[in-house]
Design a protein around this motif. Structure first.
Motif, PDB file in Angstrom:
ATOM      1  N   SER A   1      23.225  34.946 -26.972  1.00 31.09           N
ATOM      2  CA  SER A   1      24.501  35.216 -27.642  1.00 31.09           C
ATOM      3  C   SER A   1      25.316  33.935 -27.672  1.00 31.09           C
ATOM      4  N   MET A   2      26.339  33.918 -28.530  1.00 32.21           N
ATOM      5  CA  MET A   2      27.201  32.749 -28.607  1.00 32.21           C
ATOM      6  C   MET A   2      27.916  32.515 -27.283  1.00 32.21           C
ATOM      7  N   GLU A   3      28.333  33.591 -26.643  1.00 32.28           N
ATOM      8  CA  GLU A   3      29.013  33.460 -25.355  1.00 32.28           C
ATOM      9  C   GLU A   3      28.090  32.805 -24.322  1.00 32.28           C
ATOM     10  N   ALA A   4      26.841  33.241 -24.291  1.00 29.08           N
ATOM     11  CA  ALA A   4      25.882  32.673 -23.347  1.00 29.08           C
ATOM     12  C   ALA A   4      25.632  31.192 -23.639  1.00 29.08           C
ATOM     13  N   CYS A   5      25.591  30.830 -24.912  1.00 24.28           N
ATOM     14  CA  CYS A   5      25.356  29.441 -25.283  1.00 24.28           C
ATOM     15  C   CYS A   5      26.497  28.542 -24.819  1.00 24.28           C
ATOM     16  N   LEU A   6      27.729  28.966 -25.068  1.00 26.11           N
ATOM     17  CA  LEU A   6      28.880  28.157 -24.668  1.00 26.11           C
ATOM     18  C   LEU A   6      29.004  28.091 -23.142  1.00 26.11           C
ATOM     19  N   SER A   7      28.671  29.191 -22.488  1.00 29.21           N
ATOM     20  CA  SER A   7      28.703  29.215 -21.023  1.00 29.21           C
ATOM     21  C   SER A   7      27.665  28.255 -20.443  1.00 29.21           C
TER      22      SER A   7
ATOM     23  N   ASP B   1      28.923  24.715 -20.716  1.00 25.02           N
ATOM     24  CA  ASP B   1      29.927  24.456 -19.677  1.00 25.02           C
ATOM     25  C   ASP B   1      29.278  24.250 -18.316  1.00 25.02           C
TER      26      ASP B   1
ATOM     27  N   THR C   1      23.938  26.124 -28.790  1.00 29.72           N
ATOM     28  CA  THR C   1      24.018  27.070 -29.914  1.00 29.72           C
ATOM     29  C   THR C   1      22.821  26.898 -30.842  1.00 29.72           C
TER      30      THR C   1
ATOM     31  N   ARG D   1      19.845  28.858 -29.472  1.00 26.49           N
ATOM     32  CA  ARG D   1      19.991  30.310 -29.340  1.00 26.49           C
ATOM     33  C   ARG D   1      18.753  31.013 -29.861  1.00 26.49           C
TER      34      ARG D   1
END
Length: 398
Positions: free
Chosen positions: A239-245, A248, A391, A394
């Motif tokens: 997911s996009m959230e997992a990618c950005l996390s 980080d 991303t 993904r």
């Protein structure tokens, strides 16, 4: 091939050892006046992938040149070159992201002196691909008009013009080094470092031929944990959230490495500088020294900041190398190859990703990692470069 003396440090580099042994013998002929020394030249460029031992080869060659026995490994000259205290061997190691023209001009000036030991003045430049344009021009002038007793040993990943200028490369003898085979790396860990066979072979495969990294993985629990965290990322990118996390997390771990080194080194370096400038002393004139120290302190802070940035970038690059190995393993599984996996201890995650992607997707992913490494080299903000990468990695929707 059985190798003794200083060149025994070079792992899996038989061809390079042959060349350097011949060159050190020719250099001895020049010093003794007993031959033409045609196998020796005044400028060398050691190239090879990370872990191939570029700087190790350069230092071993410097030992052989200064040693009256061609690199015995036991004499005073061999020892002082190895520990960095030989008066005629000067090593340039970039603390920041580049090597400045000021550093090169100073080292070239010193290298022009007659050698104290009567043999050679040697300049070793690690990471010569980090030379600024001005530094490269200053070095080129010295290589074009060398003193008869000066030898330049440059180290760089490749001979690509983006790494080493064509004009410098054309005036050097290029010596390519290869990634050592895992068996050779494991043998070094066992024989030299006393690491047990199972751990040594695992670390050698996991480090993908990088001797220094293999030793860290075999002996440092934190390094093992960092690697495991990186290799767990690909299967989580759903997911996009997992990618950005994930981006980080990678940057945060690299920043933690830089902060840990700063905590260890910055304060003692500042204290040592202030003491050298007279802070804390008593007597006539000591009070004026700290008041005039602003420039020196500012320069130290600049170097410390540059070092922290480099540590962070190096940590990220290690993570990207591990990811490259992971996706290479996925490609091997996808193709049904029997080639040993670099990260066989993460077989479950490798199989999980392999079942979700195509070979074309994997090739694009490997290209994306290369692009991310190039972005970091050109000073793109790490979080931006890593977010773009994760991303792009993904996993496709099933």
């Amino acid at each position: 091939m059985e190798t003794t003396g200083v060149f025994a440090q070079l792992v899996g580099q038989d061809r390079a050892i042959e060349v350097l042994t011949a060159a050190s013998a020719a250099a001895k002929e020049l010093i003794d006046g007993s031959g033409s020394g045609t196998a020796m030249t005044h400028a060398w460029l050691f190239v090879g992938p990370p872990g191939s031992g570029r700087s190790v080869a350069a230092r071993a060659f410097a030992q052989a040149l200064q040693c009256r026995d061609g690199g015995c490994g036991h004499c005073q000259d061999c020892h002082t070159v190895k520990v960095g205290t030989h008066p005629d061997v000067h090593v340039v190691i970039p603390e920041g992201l580049s090597i400045s023209v000021r550093e090169i001009r100073e080292i070239v000036r010193v290298a022009a002196f007659h050698p104290a030991g009567g043999r050679w003045q040697i300049v070793i430049i690690e990471d010569a691909d980090r030379l600024t344009e001005g530094a490269a021009n200053a070095l080129l002038k010295a290589i074009e008009e060398p003193s008869a007793h000066t030898v330049f040993l440059l180290c760089a990943p490749t001979t690509h013009p983006d790494d080493v200028s064509v004009t410098i490369r054309s005036r050097c003898r290029v010596l390519p080094l290869r990634t050592p085979p895992a068996e050779a790396v494991a043998a070094v860990l066992i024989d030299r470092d006393g690491i047990d066979s199972e751990a040594a072979h695992w670390a050698a495969r996991a480090a993908q031929g990088h001797v220094g990294r293999a030793k860290r993985l075999a002996t440092d629990e934190v390094a093992k944990q960092r690697r495991a965290a990186v290799l767990a990322i690909p299967a989580k990118l759903v997911s996009m959230e997992a990618c950005l996390s994930a981006a980080d997390d990678l940057v945060g771990a690299a920043e933690a490495d830089a902060a840990a080194l700063a905590d260890e080194l910055d304060a003692p370096e500042r204290e040592s500088l202030m003491q050298s400038l007279g802070a804390g002393g008593t007597g006539k004139g000591t009070g004026a020294a700290p008041r005039g120290s602003a420039g020196a302190v500012k320069e130290l802070e600049r170097k410390q900041k540059a070092r922290a940035t480099r540590v962070q970038r190096d940590a990220l690059d290690r993570a990207l190398v591990d990811l490259t190995g992971f996706y290479r393993d996925v490609l091997l599984v996808h193709a049904g190859s029997d080639v040993p996996l670099s990260h066989a201890d993460h077989q479950q995650e490798i199989n999980q990703v392999a079942s979700a992607v195509t070979p074309e997707w994997l090739l694009k992913s490997l290209d994306a990692i290369v692009a991310a490494r190039q972005s970091l080299e050109t000073n793109v903000k790490p979080r931006i470069a890593l977010a773009a990468l994760t991303t792009g990695l993904r996993l496709p929707r099933q």
